[in-house]
Design a protein around this motif. Structure first.
Motif, mmCIF file in Angstrom:
data_model
loop_
_atom_site.group_PDB
_atom_site.id
_atom_site.type_symbol
_atom_site.label_atom_id
_atom_site.label_comp_id
_atom_site.label_asym_id
_atom_site.label_seq_id
_atom_site.Cartn_x
_atom_site.Cartn_y
_atom_site.Cartn_z
ATOM 1 N N MET A 131 36.500 30.473 25.189
ATOM 2 C CA MET A 131 35.493 30.875 26.186
ATOM 3 C C MET A 131 35.947 30.504 27.606
ATOM 4 S SD MET A 131 33.266 32.553 24.663
ATOM 5 C CE MET A 131 33.485 33.018 22.943
ATOM 6 N N ARG A 132 36.574 29.336 27.725
ATOM 7 C CA ARG A 132 37.105 28.927 29.042
ATOM 8 C C ARG A 132 38.171 29.902 29.512
ATOM 9 N NH1 ARG A 132 37.726 23.120 27.888
ATOM 10 N NH2 ARG A 132 35.685 22.269 28.340
ATOM 11 N N MET A 133 39.048 30.260 28.578
ATOM 12 C CA MET A 133 40.125 31.195 28.908
ATOM 13 C C MET A 133 39.588 32.545 29.338
ATOM 14 S SD MET A 133 43.042 30.846 26.077
ATOM 15 C CE MET A 133 43.300 32.574 26.422
ATOM 16 N N LEU A 134 38.516 32.976 28.676
ATOM 17 C CA LEU A 134 37.915 34.280 28.993
ATOM 18 C C LEU A 134 37.459 34.307 30.453
ATOM 19 C CD1 LEU A 134 36.659 37.067 28.243
ATOM 20 C CD2 LEU A 134 34.612 35.818 27.513
ATOM 21 N N VAL A 135 36.735 33.266 30.856
ATOM 22 C CA VAL A 135 36.211 33.210 32.222
ATOM 23 C C VAL A 135 37.359 33.165 33.230
ATOM 24 C CG1 VAL A 135 34.832 31.845 33.838
ATOM 25 C CG2 VAL A 135 34.071 32.102 31.468
ATOM 26 N N GLU B 137 28.095 35.824 33.019
ATOM 27 C CA GLU B 137 28.094 36.093 34.462
ATOM 28 C C GLU B 137 29.405 36.713 34.909
ATOM 29 O OE1 GLU B 137 25.374 32.426 35.860
ATOM 30 O OE2 GLU B 137 27.331 32.617 36.886
ATOM 31 N N ALA B 138 30.513 36.135 34.441
ATOM 32 C CA ALA B 138 31.838 36.633 34.818
ATOM 33 C C ALA B 138 31.999 38.087 34.356
ATOM 34 C CB ALA B 138 32.930 35.748 34.217
ATOM 35 N N LEU B 139 31.544 38.359 33.144
ATOM 36 C CA LEU B 139 31.644 39.718 32.614
ATOM 37 C C LEU B 139 30.831 40.694 33.454
ATOM 38 C CD1 LEU B 139 31.376 39.400 28.741
ATOM 39 C CD2 LEU B 139 33.231 40.495 30.002
ATOM 40 N N ASP C 91 29.851 40.415 36.454
ATOM 41 C CA ASP C 91 30.441 40.509 37.782
ATOM 42 C C ASP C 91 31.643 41.467 37.778
ATOM 43 O OD1 ASP C 91 30.505 39.811 40.409
ATOM 44 O OD2 ASP C 91 31.801 38.048 40.117
ATOM 45 N N VAL C 92 32.562 41.269 36.837
ATOM 46 C CA VAL C 92 33.778 42.087 36.802
ATOM 47 C C VAL C 92 33.444 43.532 36.403
ATOM 48 C CG1 VAL C 92 36.041 42.364 35.711
ATOM 49 C CG2 VAL C 92 35.264 40.090 36.387
ATOM 50 N N MET C 93 32.497 43.705 35.489
ATOM 51 C CA MET C 93 32.117 45.074 35.107
ATOM 52 C C MET C 93 31.507 45.806 36.300
ATOM 53 S SD MET C 93 30.842 44.970 31.156
ATOM 54 C CE MET C 93 29.612 43.699 31.296
ATOM 55 N N GLU C 94 30.687 45.079 37.058
ATOM 56 C CA GLU C 94 30.044 45.675 38.231
ATOM 57 C C GLU C 94 31.096 46.049 39.292
ATOM 58 O OE1 GLU C 94 27.033 46.711 38.648
ATOM 59 O OE2 GLU C 94 27.526 47.326 40.708
ATOM 60 N N LYS C 95 32.029 45.124 39.546
ATOM 61 C CA LYS C 95 33.025 45.362 40.594
ATOM 62 C C LYS C 95 34.006 46.476 40.224
ATOM 63 C CE LYS C 95 32.753 41.273 43.367
ATOM 64 N NZ LYS C 95 32.249 39.999 42.792
ATOM 65 N N THR C 96 34.267 46.649 38.920
ATOM 66 C CA THR C 96 35.239 47.675 38.509
ATOM 67 C C THR C 96 34.556 48.998 38.120
ATOM 68 O OG1 THR C 96 35.236 46.926 36.191
ATOM 69 C CG2 THR C 96 36.879 45.924 37.648
ATOM 70 N N ARG C 97 33.251 49.046 38.289
ATOM 71 C CA ARG C 97 32.462 50.210 37.851
ATOM 72 C C ARG C 97 32.991 51.547 38.398
ATOM 73 N NH1 ARG C 97 27.370 50.706 35.834
ATOM 74 N NH2 ARG C 97 27.069 48.464 35.962
ATOM 75 N N GLY C 98 33.450 51.522 39.643
ATOM 76 C CA GLY C 98 33.908 52.768 40.274
ATOM 77 C C GLY C 98 35.356 53.120 39.966
ATOM 78 N N ASN C 99 36.058 52.268 39.216
ATOM 79 C CA ASN C 99 37.465 52.552 38.927
ATOM 80 C C ASN C 99 37.582 53.663 37.889
ATOM 81 O OD1 ASN C 99 38.028 50.553 40.717
ATOM 82 N ND2 ASN C 99 38.757 49.054 39.219
ATOM 83 N N THR C 100 38.561 54.547 38.114
ATOM 84 C CA THR C 100 38.649 55.769 37.309
ATOM 85 C C THR C 100 39.901 55.840 36.448
ATOM 86 O OG1 THR C 100 39.672 56.839 39.210
ATOM 87 C CG2 THR C 100 37.287 57.119 38.957
ATOM 88 N N GLY C 101 40.694 54.749 36.436
ATOM 89 C CA GLY C 101 41.908 54.738 35.598
ATOM 90 C C GLY C 101 41.577 54.306 34.190
ATOM 91 N N LEU C 102 42.415 53.434 33.640
ATOM 92 C CA LEU C 102 42.226 52.979 32.253
ATOM 93 C C LEU C 102 40.877 52.264 32.059
ATOM 94 C CD1 LEU C 102 43.535 52.457 29.401
ATOM 95 C CD2 LEU C 102 44.272 50.250 30.327
ATOM 96 N N ASN C 103 40.154 52.662 31.031
ATOM 97 C CA ASN C 103 38.948 51.943 30.608
ATOM 98 C C ASN C 103 39.346 50.880 29.603
ATOM 99 O OD1 ASN C 103 36.442 53.394 31.718
ATOM 100 N ND2 ASN C 103 37.716 55.084 30.981
#
Ligand code: IPE
Ligand code: IPE
Ligand code: MG
Length: 239
Positions: free
Chosen positions: A79-83, A115-117, A119-131
């Motif tokens: 879990m630490r590594m994930l964050v 929270e980290a998830l 946050d990152v999902m929100e920030k990358t929401r507009g990215n159109t490359g690899l999902n």
């Protein structure tokens, strides 16, 4: 490639069971956590390989429902590594136009990981490359059970007739709603099993199992999986 007919048959969606971090650690005489860390490096390598080959979706089995049963030491380290991974890799995801998704019982994760998830999902929401989809606290039976329960509730509330429950409707209630089914499933470390991963979604996926341990999985292994896939004849039960 001169024209599309010459283009190799590239899977649109690759799902991976990233197995063998523990065996890699044992082989190198280091703690299991070190194996997981090394596995994190492989994730980055495989994201780049997918981008290079024009793969659109990559779903990674990072932590299963059953993995909660491991030692507290190992679970905490994971879990630490994930964050750490999420925050460290965010700039790279932005630069590489990668969009992050997550599937699983995410509410089971520690608050800071949720929270980290988010946050990152929100920030990358507009990215159109690899999902890139992280399967976290994920179990396929749990996923299908939750979907069945939600449908049952709709029936009880008078919003749905049992006869209207179709495979498509059930699909739309899974965590993977809106995502294409995997074309290719890769499992590392040689185990010939599915371990509660995407049971519904892999109905017609091609399966490639390699003996390579996940931390060692490299370009040659990835190419071998793609070559294997390109030679398959997908019939979907038809002739
Ligand atoms: C896969 O590696 C990573 C996770 C399940 C989190 P393992 O930890 O299962 O590695 P082995 O199977 O013990 O080698
Ligand atoms: C599957 O690997 C889960 C992940 C890769 C996250 P496991 O190592 O947990 O599966 P089993 O125990 O070999 O079935
Ligand atoms: Mg394992």
């Amino acid at each position: 490639m001169d024209n599309m007919a010459d283009a190799p048959n590239i899977p649109e969606h690759i799902a991976v069971i990233m197995d063998g971090n523990g065996r890699w650690a044992q082989k190198h005489g280091v703690p299991r956590a070190k194996g997981h860390e090394q596995g994190g490096q492989t994730v980055q390598r495989v994201i780049d390989l997918c981008r290079e080959h024009g793969v659109k979706w990559l779903t990674l089995y990072a932590f299963s429902t059953e993995n909660w049963g491991r030692s507290k030491l190992e679970v905490t380290a994971l879990m630490r590594m994930l964050v750490k991974y999420l925050y460290e890799r965010l700039p790279e995801m932005m630069e590489k136009n990668v969009r992050l998704h997550a599937i699983g019982e995410l509410y089971m994760l520690p608050k800071n990981a949720q929270e980290a998830l988010r946050d990152v999902m929100e920030k990358t929401r507009g990215n159109t490359g690899l999902n890139t989809v992280l399967a976290l606290s994920y179990g396929s039976r749990q996923e299908i059970t939750a979907a069945a329960r939600a449908l049952a509730q709709d029936v009880r509330d008078g919003k749905l007739e049992p006869a209207d429950i179709t495979p498509e409707l059930l699909s739309s209630r899974l965590y993977t709603a809106g995502m294409p089914d995997p074309d290719l499933l890769i499992r590392t470390s040689g185990e010939m099993r599915i371990s509660n991963y995407l049971l519904w979604q892999i109905s017609y996926s091609e399966i490639h199992v390699t003996d390579t341990l996940w931390p060692d999985f490299d370009r040659a292994d990835f190419d071998a999986a793609l070559t294997d896939y390109a030679a398959r004849n997908r019939r979907y039960g038809k002739r």
